[in-house]
Write a protein that holds these residues in place. Structure first.
Motif, PDB file in Angstrom:
ATOM      1  N   SER A  77       0.728  -1.174   0.212  1.00 52.35           N
ATOM      2  CA  SER A  77       0.120  -0.073  -0.008  1.00 52.35           C
ATOM      3  C   SER A  77       0.811   1.308  -0.182  1.00 52.35           C
ATOM      4  CB  SER A  77      -0.962  -0.119   1.103  1.00 52.35           C
ATOM      5  OG  SER A  77      -2.158  -0.669   0.783  1.00 52.35           O
ATOM      6  N   ALA A  80       2.321   1.797  -3.399  1.00 48.83           N
ATOM      7  CA  ALA A  80       1.148   2.352  -4.309  1.00 48.83           C
ATOM      8  C   ALA A  80       0.871   3.685  -4.115  1.00 48.83           C
ATOM      9  CB  ALA A  80      -0.212   1.584  -3.953  1.00 48.83           C
ATOM     10  N   ALA A  81       0.956   4.461  -2.835  1.00 50.47           N
ATOM     11  CA  ALA A  81       0.865   5.798  -2.569  1.00 50.47           C
ATOM     12  C   ALA A  81       2.155   6.559  -3.244  1.00 50.47           C
ATOM     13  CB  ALA A  81       0.712   5.884  -1.235  1.00 50.47           C
ATOM     14  N   ARG A  83       4.271   5.454  -5.496  1.00 45.40           N
ATOM     15  CA  ARG A  83       4.277   5.306  -6.926  1.00 45.40           C
ATOM     16  C   ARG A  83       3.285   6.434  -7.815  1.00 45.40           C
ATOM     17  NH1 ARG A  83       1.681   1.070  -8.183  1.00 45.40           N
ATOM     18  NH2 ARG A  83       3.543  -0.509  -7.485  1.00 45.40           N
ATOM     19  N   GLY A  84       1.990   6.834  -7.017  1.00 44.22           N
ATOM     20  CA  GLY A  84       1.077   7.577  -7.268  1.00 44.22           C
ATOM     21  C   GLY A  84       1.804   9.100  -7.521  1.00 44.22           C
ATOM     22  N   ASN A 105     -11.340  10.109 -14.781  1.00 42.22           N
ATOM     23  CA  ASN A 105     -10.331   9.261 -14.748  1.00 42.22           C
ATOM     24  C   ASN A 105      -9.286  10.112 -14.153  1.00 42.22           C
ATOM     25  OD1 ASN A 105      -9.753   6.491 -15.977  1.00 42.22           O
ATOM     26  ND2 ASN A 105     -11.816   7.338 -17.201  1.00 42.22           N
ATOM     27  N   LEU A 107      -9.521  12.747 -12.227  1.00 38.12           N
ATOM     28  CA  LEU A 107      -9.584  13.254 -10.613  1.00 38.12           C
ATOM     29  C   LEU A 107      -9.404  11.823  -9.676  1.00 38.12           C
ATOM     30  CD1 LEU A 107     -12.866  15.283 -11.388  1.00 38.12           C
ATOM     31  CD2 LEU A 107     -10.639  16.090 -10.641  1.00 38.12           C
ATOM     32  N   LEU A 108      -9.787  10.830 -10.395  1.00 43.09           N
ATOM     33  CA  LEU A 108      -9.688   9.585  -9.589  1.00 43.09           C
ATOM     34  C   LEU A 108      -8.141   9.395  -9.123  1.00 43.09           C
ATOM     35  CD1 LEU A 108     -11.011   6.841  -8.501  1.00 43.09           C
ATOM     36  CD2 LEU A 108     -10.113   5.760 -10.714  1.00 43.09           C
ATOM     37  N   ALA A 109      -7.329   9.394 -10.076  1.00 41.90           N
ATOM     38  CA  ALA A 109      -5.827   9.394  -9.776  1.00 41.90           C
ATOM     39  C   ALA A 109      -5.450  10.582  -8.587  1.00 41.90           C
ATOM     40  CB  ALA A 109      -4.951   9.873 -10.695  1.00 41.90           C
ATOM     41  N   GLU A 111      -7.422  11.642  -6.451  1.00 38.43           N
ATOM     42  CA  GLU A 111      -8.219  11.410  -5.110  1.00 38.43           C
ATOM     43  C   GLU A 111      -7.373  10.067  -4.535  1.00 38.43           C
ATOM     44  OE1 GLU A 111     -12.469  11.375  -5.356  1.00 38.43           O
ATOM     45  OE2 GLU A 111     -12.768   9.589  -4.021  1.00 38.43           O
ATOM     46  N   PHE A 112      -6.813   9.162  -5.193  1.00 40.83           N
ATOM     47  CA  PHE A 112      -6.210   8.206  -4.464  1.00 40.83           C
ATOM     48  C   PHE A 112      -4.962   8.519  -3.905  1.00 40.83           C
ATOM     49  CE2 PHE A 112      -7.436   4.953  -8.278  1.00 40.83           C
ATOM     50  CZ  PHE A 112      -8.549   4.536  -7.206  1.00 40.83           C
ATOM     51  N   VAL A 113      -4.154   9.427  -4.550  1.00 38.41           N
ATOM     52  CA  VAL A 113      -2.814   9.770  -3.964  1.00 38.41           C
ATOM     53  C   VAL A 113      -2.954  11.209  -3.062  1.00 38.41           C
ATOM     54  CG1 VAL A 113      -0.639  10.977  -4.767  1.00 38.41           C
ATOM     55  CG2 VAL A 113      -1.448   9.356  -6.004  1.00 38.41           C
ATOM     56  N   ARG A 157      -3.814  11.734 -17.048  1.00 37.73           N
ATOM     57  CA  ARG A 157      -3.763  11.243 -16.103  1.00 37.73           C
ATOM     58  C   ARG A 157      -2.478  10.736 -15.181  1.00 37.73           C
ATOM     59  NH1 ARG A 157      -6.563   5.589 -15.803  1.00 37.73           N
ATOM     60  NH2 ARG A 157      -4.495   4.933 -16.471  1.00 37.73           N
TER      61      ARG A 157
ATOM     62  N   ILE B   3     -15.200  10.550  -6.333  1.00 38.13           N
ATOM     63  CA  ILE B   3     -14.983   9.715  -7.431  1.00 38.13           C
ATOM     64  C   ILE B   3     -14.875   8.292  -7.532  1.00 38.13           C
ATOM     65  CG2 ILE B   3     -13.569   9.446  -9.699  1.00 38.13           C
ATOM     66  CD1 ILE B   3     -14.482  12.039  -9.749  1.00 38.13           C
ATOM     67  N   LYS B 292      -4.182   0.598  -9.233  1.00 39.68           N
ATOM     68  CA  LYS B 292      -3.193   0.256  -8.284  1.00 39.68           C
ATOM     69  C   LYS B 292      -2.122   0.866  -8.886  1.00 39.68           C
ATOM     70  CE  LYS B 292      -4.290  -3.713  -5.635  1.00 39.68           C
ATOM     71  NZ  LYS B 292      -3.950  -4.888  -5.123  1.00 39.68           N
ATOM     72  N   ILE B 294      -1.491   3.562 -10.697  1.00 35.74           N
ATOM     73  CA  ILE B 294      -1.798   5.047 -10.707  1.00 35.74           C
ATOM     74  C   ILE B 294      -2.197   5.564  -9.195  1.00 35.74           C
ATOM     75  CG2 ILE B 294      -2.701   5.341 -12.971  1.00 35.74           C
ATOM     76  CD1 ILE B 294      -5.355   6.059 -11.737  1.00 35.74           C
ATOM     77  N   GLY B 295      -1.766   4.689  -8.289  1.00 32.11           N
ATOM     78  CA  GLY B 295      -1.765   5.022  -6.876  1.00 32.11           C
ATOM     79  C   GLY B 295      -2.700   4.489  -5.702  1.00 32.11           C
ATOM     80  N   ALA B 296      -3.677   3.662  -6.356  1.00 29.89           N
ATOM     81  CA  ALA B 296      -4.818   3.226  -5.311  1.00 29.89           C
ATOM     82  C   ALA B 296      -4.275   2.246  -4.371  1.00 29.89           C
ATOM     83  CB  ALA B 296      -5.896   2.569  -6.337  1.00 29.89           C
ATOM     84  N   LYS B 297      -4.505   2.525  -3.059  1.00 32.29           N
ATOM     85  CA  LYS B 297      -3.871   1.742  -1.847  1.00 32.29           C
ATOM     86  C   LYS B 297      -5.084   0.860  -1.837  1.00 32.29           C
ATOM     87  CE  LYS B 297      -2.354   5.570   0.580  1.00 32.29           C
ATOM     88  NZ  LYS B 297      -2.439   6.479   1.602  1.00 32.29           N
ATOM     89  N   ARG B 298      -4.916  -0.375  -0.992  1.00 28.05           N
ATOM     90  CA  ARG B 298      -5.532  -1.541  -0.822  1.00 28.05           C
ATOM     91  C   ARG B 298      -7.075  -0.990  -0.347  1.00 28.05           C
ATOM     92  NH1 ARG B 298      -1.388  -5.737   1.926  1.00 28.05           N
ATOM     93  NH2 ARG B 298      -0.717  -6.481  -0.217  1.00 28.05           N
ATOM     94  N   HIS B 300      -8.294   1.971  -0.529  1.00 28.25           N
ATOM     95  CA  HIS B 300      -9.098   2.566  -1.980  1.00 28.25           C
ATOM     96  C   HIS B 300      -9.993   1.453  -2.695  1.00 28.25           C
ATOM     97  CE1 HIS B 300      -6.084   5.937  -1.950  1.00 28.25           C
ATOM     98  NE2 HIS B 300      -7.252   6.305  -1.556  1.00 28.25           N
TER      99      HIS B 300
END
Ligand SMILES: Nc1ncnc2c1ncn2[C@@H]1O[C@H](COP(=O)(O)OP(=O)(O)OP(=O)(O)O)[C@@H](O)[C@H]1O
Ligand SMILES: [Mg+2]
Lengths: 232, 788
Positions: A77, A80-81, A83-84, A105, A107-109, A111-113, A157, B3, B292, B294-298, B300
């Protein structure tokens, strides 16, 4: 300043009890802001190498440091953070989430990071779409876009979280030459703005202003016939 | 709006049909499971609550010496909670022209001060005016009697008019719709006037601090000593099942079926959900990889799919829960009306809602856990390399087959093998449904088999139980003129719950004394044999009497108390019948013991024409003779009516079994339907490829229909295998519940059930694969290939 450093990196795959070495003893250095081309025949290990740099895959030997971080020490995890935040990735195909619009798409990126403040996201996404030239497609779903437009959306993106490094695996592989050209122009602009860009390509690289060309053959780095300095 | 949340909602939109199916499945699960939970809560409480509120008696004692009893003193005793005289006489009453039923007439000391075996006013007068009677409300359903009717009653050979002035509700009585008795309540003077019997000869008692039938027996033993000291001679006593409604067994059976079926429905809808989730995940694996990358954690990823699941649950609960409450209440009302009790529960406790809501949210998540786990933990690399379904080794072989002129059977078979896990789950669910459904039918068949047996065991057509024992010629003489009767045999006997009023042992076990070599009884034996006519005294019991003689060892001597004597007799057999506890002995032996001359109290009539209509017609003729000649009769019953009474007792259980088995079958069929639907949807792309290489739409449809048939056929097969042990167990379980301990029903296989299963399953298999396949081939090859 070195941004990517590989020391004696190897990668082998186990399959059906047999071991296959895709990369052996690869060492290389990429400095910040470089425009790097990764070339070689099909099956030579280009995608494998990119996957190691982005942390998508783990090496079976050697050390990799990216942006001063030993990335393979991370858990899934945090990786992932990380990398993002630090790396933008562009795949060859199937990259956009089909149920989200182009702007969603992006905005999703974000939101994740979660590094871009919420109130700036909408604007930034629009700016990125303007930058890759598809702002008018913002509210369409990926299936309504042409291949080239989808690729641009993927670049937008990949840039969503202001990554230092942009990695692209054959981004223009199945585009016509005019479209490919305009996409390459985006990359050169990014390099000019200070981003480190690594692209895998099959195409003729003469006439392109790469800072470094890495050629792979059977999982090993080959000296390239024309040196970078010659090309410049 | 986030989102991530948006994506969950779009997934719902995009997978609209799958999502709708999931919602439908879960809604049915919540509805079915929830309504059974609601009715379970209501009914498990209310029948016994109704019964206990009446303060049922735990002991009844008969004596002619109660004048010597100091009632006030009895009430003072700490162990006595309540005691009242409640005499009962059995008369007959005309409920419809020429149709008579036994009338259980109770004398009530004081209607306004009931302290035990209470009943409640419903309509008309309460207390009934002096000289009139009140009848039980359930009686209205089996007679034309009502408030202000005046009916003819037979008592001591005379016809008397009785006036009904009120309707009461007595939750302590077995519903008369099943037992075919009229229950009437009247003042003591009127009781004596109607029955010709004195009052204060039967005392009913409720104790303090007793918890089991055993405690009651001990309390009674103590009381008996005190009574003896006061010179009160006890003639007979009865200890009913401890604080248990006479028809509790029916409710227990229904609740049992309910409970297990509600559990199954829930589980099946869960399996359905997990299948849908599985299909969604299989198709979204690559998306998960991209997210994953592009940065999604578990967290998410988890959030996206949890949102999806929880939204499905929320909608299903919102629809299913109110429906569950509504139908649960309706179902309880229905059962309550059949069993003649009132629903007391007005508000459901919050925990019932909480259980449904919590389970509705949590179970789908638990059942999707393997998929969720996989989605959360899959590495980016593996996710991106995923092209949908397990591509593995079989992919290449199926390609080989298709290029070799496509053998549909083997291709269908390979396709199934490719989705082993999912198809296995589908088949197991379906098999479980088929198994339960077949079990329901088999147990039903076992019960009807039992009914047929019990009807076969009675080879006579009409049975007239006289009030007094008389010489056989005197007894049969009045009926000699009825030409339709071919023969009459005389027994000492009673029937059903009036048995004990005719002839019984001292502890209220019914007694049947008949020629041991008669041809009118063909019993259904659980153990041992019929009476042999040996020198020594022998007896046969039915399974309800087993507990009185436990442990049962055939060939052993037991003590039976008949005709006021304790006598040793050899137990030779045990029969199975739907009746009160009874023992059978030879009539000559009984007469020797009871010092009776050649006398009888029952006439067993065999008719020339045994058809239903004729039996009932002759019965009316017999009734007329009895009314005109003033013959004192306890009961007249035809074999056909008796069989009907037994059937009515079991019918409610049979119906519940049928309805609930159908519910299971339809949920599991839906499960299979959706699994087949998913199977086709998922392979839209493969369909495109097949057609691109030359498969005609017909061939494609045939391929999927073949798969559907294979799954259904295998499910039926598995289901039958499952049904065999389940049915054997069910026959044992329901036998014990309905007929008493250690009384299994015979295992039977219902061909009707099998036929229905086969047809439904195959039809569903066909429709469920045919419809989506026809839809899938309408998509153009180009679109199909591009289909994600
Ligand atoms: N997961 C894996 N398991 C086994 N072998 C693998 C795996 N991934 C890659 N390989 C093998 O490693 C070698 C290098 O693969 P890689 O994908 O890096 O090649 P590539 O240079 O990107 O080729 P292309 O230009 O065709 O994309 C290949 O021979 C490939 O078969
Ligand atoms: Mg590659």
């Amino acid at each position: 300043m070195n941004i990517i450093q590989l020391n004696n990196v190897s990668k082998s795959f186990e399959q059906g009890g047999q071991s296959f070495t895709a990369l052996s003893n690869v060492s290389l250095t990429i400095t910040k802001g470089e425009y790097v081309a990764l070339i070689g025949k099909s099956g030579s290990g280009k995608s494998t190498l990119l996957n190691l740099i982005t942390g998508i895959d783990h090496p079976t030997g050697g050390h990799i440091t990216v942006a001063d971080t030993d990335i393979h020490k991370f858990g899934e995890s945090s990786l992932a953070a990380w990398r993002g935040k630090n790396i933008g990735i562009i795949f060859q195909f199937f990259q956009l989430i089909p149920t989200l619009t182009i702007i969603e798409n992006i905005l999703l990126a974000m939101e994740f990071v979660n590094v871009i403040p919420k109130d700036q996201r909408q604007n930034r996404a629009k700016n990125l779409l303007t930058q890759v030239g598809i702002l008018e497609q913002a509210n369409k779903f990926p299936s309504a876009l042409s291949g080239g437009e989808q690729q641009r959306a993927a670049i937008a993106r990949a840039l969503a979280n202001k990554p230092e490094i942009l990695v692209a695996d054959e981004p223009t592989g199945n585009l016509d030459s005019a479209t490919a050209k305009s996409i390459k122009a985006i990359f050169t602009d990014l390099v000019a703005a200070g981003t480190t860009v690594i692209i895998v390509t099959h195409e003729d690289i003469s006439g392109t202003d790469f800072d470094q060309i890495i050629q792979l053959k059977d999982g090993q780095i080959q000296p390239h016939n024309s040196t970078v300095s010659e090309m410049k | 709006m986030s989102i991530i949340f948006k994506k969950s909602m779009r997934d719902i939109q995009q997978r609209f049909r799958s999502t709708l199916l999931a919602i439908l499945a879960l809604t049915i699960g919540i509805w079915g499971g929830g309504s059974l939970l609601v009715s379970f809560y209501i009914m498990s409480n209310d029948l016994s609550a109704n019964y206990l509120l009446t303060k049922p008696y735990q002991l009844s004692i008969q004596s002619k010496d109660f004048a010597k009893l100091d009632l006030d003193n009895l009430h003072e005793l700490p162990e006595i909670a309540a005691a009242e005289f409640r005499d009962r006489a059995i008369l007959r009453i005309e409920v419809k022209p020429d149709e008579w039923l036994p009338l259980w007439l109770y004398s009530v000391e004081d209607f306004d001060q009931l302290s035990i075996a209470k009943f409640y006013p419903q309509a008309g007068q309460f207390p009934p005016a002096k000289g009139t009677i009140a009848i039980e409300r359930n009686n209205l359903l089996i007679s034309q009697l009502n408030v202000d009717s005046v009916a003819r009653a037979q008592s001591n050979g005379k016809l008397i008019d009785v006036k009904i002035s009120g309707i009461i509700f007595d939750p302590g009585q077995a519903p008369s719709t099943q037992d075919a008795f009229i229950y009437a309540y009247t003042d003591e003077a009127n009781y004596t006037r109607l029955s010709g019997k004195a009052t204060h000869q039967k005392l009913i008692i409720r104790f303090n601090n007793v918890k089991t039938q055993q405690d009651v027996k001990q309390a009674y033993a103590k009381l008996a000593i005190q009574f003896a000291a006061q010179g009160i001679k006890i003639e007979a006593s009865n200890i009913p099942k401890f604080d248990q409604h006479p028809h509790q067994f029916q409710l227990n059976t229904i609740l049992m079926i309910n409970g297990s079926i509600s559990f199954l429905t829930f589980i099946m809808s869960m399996v359905l959900i997990s299948q849908l989730m599985n299909s969604i995940f299989t198709r979204q694996t690559r998306q998960i990889g991209i997210m994953k990358a592009i940065g999604a954690k578990r967290g998410h990823i988890l959030r996206i799919y949890l949102t999806y699941l929880l939204s499905i649950s929320a909608v299903s609960i919102a629809i299913g829960l109110p429906l569950a409450v509504l139908t649960g209440k309706k179902y309880s009302d229905f059962i309550a009306s059949v069993l003649n009790f009132d629903i007391l529960t007005t508000d459901l406790p919050y925990f019932i809602f909480a259980i449904v809501i919590v389970l509705g949210f949590i179970l789908p998540v638990i059942f999707s856990l393997p998929m969720l786990r996989n989605a959360v933990h899959i590495s980016v690399n593996n996710a991106l390399a995923d092209y949908g379904i397990e591509a593995g080794n079989n992919a290449s072989s199926s390609r080989k087959t298709s290029s070799m002129g496509m053998n549909i059977y083997s291709l269908a078979w390979r396709n199934l093998a490719r989705r082993k896990g999912r198809m296995l789950v589908t088949m197991l669910t379906m098999a479980l449904g088929v198994g339960i459904f077949l079990t329901g039918f088999n147990v039903r068949e076992s019960l009807s088999q039992f009914l047929t047996n019990s009807s076969n065991s009675m080879q006579y057509d009409l049975k007239v139980v006289l009030k007094n024992t008389v010489p056989p010629e005197t007894a049969s003489a009045p009926f000699n003129d009825i030409a339709a009767i071919s023969s009459i045999e005389g027994w000492l006997d009673g029937v059903g719950r009036v048995q004990t009023d005719a002839i019984a042992t001292a502890n209220s076990i019914g007694l049947v004394a008949m020629p041991y070599d008669n041809t009118l009884n063909k019993h259904d034996f659980l153990q041992g044999t019929w009476l042999t006519g040996a020198e020594q005294l022998e007896f046969v019991i039915n399974q309800q009497a087993a507990s009185e003689f436990a442990p049962i060892v055939i060939g052993q001597q037991y003590t039976i108390s008949i005709a006021g004597q304790d006598i040793s007799a050899r137990l030779v057999g045990m029969v199975r019948e739907f009746d009160v506890a009874k023992i059978y002995i030879d009539i000559d032996k009984y007469r020797q013991i009871a010092k009776l001359d050649d006398e009888i109290n029952s006439l067993m009539m065999v008719l020339n024409d045994r058809s239903y209509d004729n039996v009932l017609r002759v019965k009316k003729q017999v009734e007329r003779v009895i009314a005109n000649q003033g013959i004192e009769v306890v009961y007249i019953i035809s074999e056909v009516e008796y069989t009907k009474i037994v059937f009515d007792h079991l019918n409610i259980i049979l119906t519940a079994l049928l309805i609930l088995s159908l519910l299971v079958l339809s949920v599991s069929a839906m499960g299979m339907g959706s699994a087949m639907g998913i199977n086709v949807m998922e392979r839209t792309r493969e369909i495109g490829v097949l057609r691109a290489i030359g498969a005609t739409p017909k061939m494609v449809i045939r391929l999927f229909v073949m798969e559907g048939f294979m799954v259904s056929a295998l499910s039926v097969l598995l289901g039958i295998l499952l049904a065999l042990p389940l049915s054997a167990y069910g026959a044992k379980f329901f036998g014990n519940l309905i007929l008493g301990e250690n009384t299994p029903l015979d295992f039977t296989f219902s061909f009707m059930g099998f036929a229905i299963t086969l047809i439904v399953t195959l039809a569903f298999g066909y429709i469920a694969s045919r419809l989506p396949a026809s839809k899938a081939i309408k998509i153009s090859v180009r679109e199909a290939i591009a289909y994600e």
